[in-house]
Design a protein around this motif. Structure first.
Motif: not given
Length: 121
Positions: A13-15, A46-49, A108-112, A115-121
Motif C-alpha cells: 500500500l502507500d508509504r 516495512p513501515s507497517g503491516v 476495515s483496511v482503511d481504518a487499519a 491507525a498505522l499512519r497515526l502510530v508512525s507520525t
C-alpha cells in the motif's frame, strides 16, 4: 484437484505499508503458509503491516495463537501492526479466548491503515 483451504496475497500500500490478505480457513491445517508469509513480511521491515482477515471463514486456536505471536513480533521489531476483523467467524473466537482486547483489531483496511499512519507520525 481440490481447491486450497485458503488464499493468501501480499500487496504494498502507500508509504511502504504491506497488506497481507487471507481468505478461507485459518487453522492447524492451513496456518503454515500464512506464518511463512508473515515471517517474510516482517523480515522486510516495512513501515507497517495490515493483516486482513475479512474473508476468513473459520478461525481455529492455532490461528488465534498466530495472531498473538505476530502482534508480539511486530512490537519487538517496532513495526506498526493492525488486524482487520469484520466477521463473526473471526471475531467470536477472539472474544471467547479473551484476546480481542489485546490485539489491534479494526473493522476495515482503511481504518487499519489510518491507525498505522497515526502510530508512525
Amino acid at each position: 484437484m481440490t481447491e486450497p483451504a485458503h488464499r493468501l496475497t501480499t500487496t504494498e500500500l502507500d508509504r511502504g505499508i504491506l497488506l497481507v490478505a487471507v481468505s478461507g480457513a485459518l487453522d492447524a491445517a492451513t496456518h503454515r503458509p500464512v506464518v511463512s508469509e508473515l515471517d517474510a513480511v516482517f523480515e522486510a521491515h516495512p513501515s507497517g503491516v495490515v493483516l486482513d482477515l475479512g474473508a476468513v471463514e473459520f478461525m481455529g486456536s492455532v490461528g488465534i495463537a498466530m495472531l498473538v505471536n505476530s502482534h508480539h513480533r511486530a512490537n519487538r521489531l517496532r513495526i506498526p501492526f493492525a488486524i482487520v476483523v469484520n466477521s463473526r467467524a473471526v471475531l467470536r473466537p477472539l472474544q471467547i479466548s479473551q484476546v480481542d482486547a489485546a490485539l489491534p483489531l479494526h473493522p476495515s483496511v482503511d481504518a487499519a491503515v489510518a491507525a498505522l499512519r497515526l502510530v508512525s507520525t
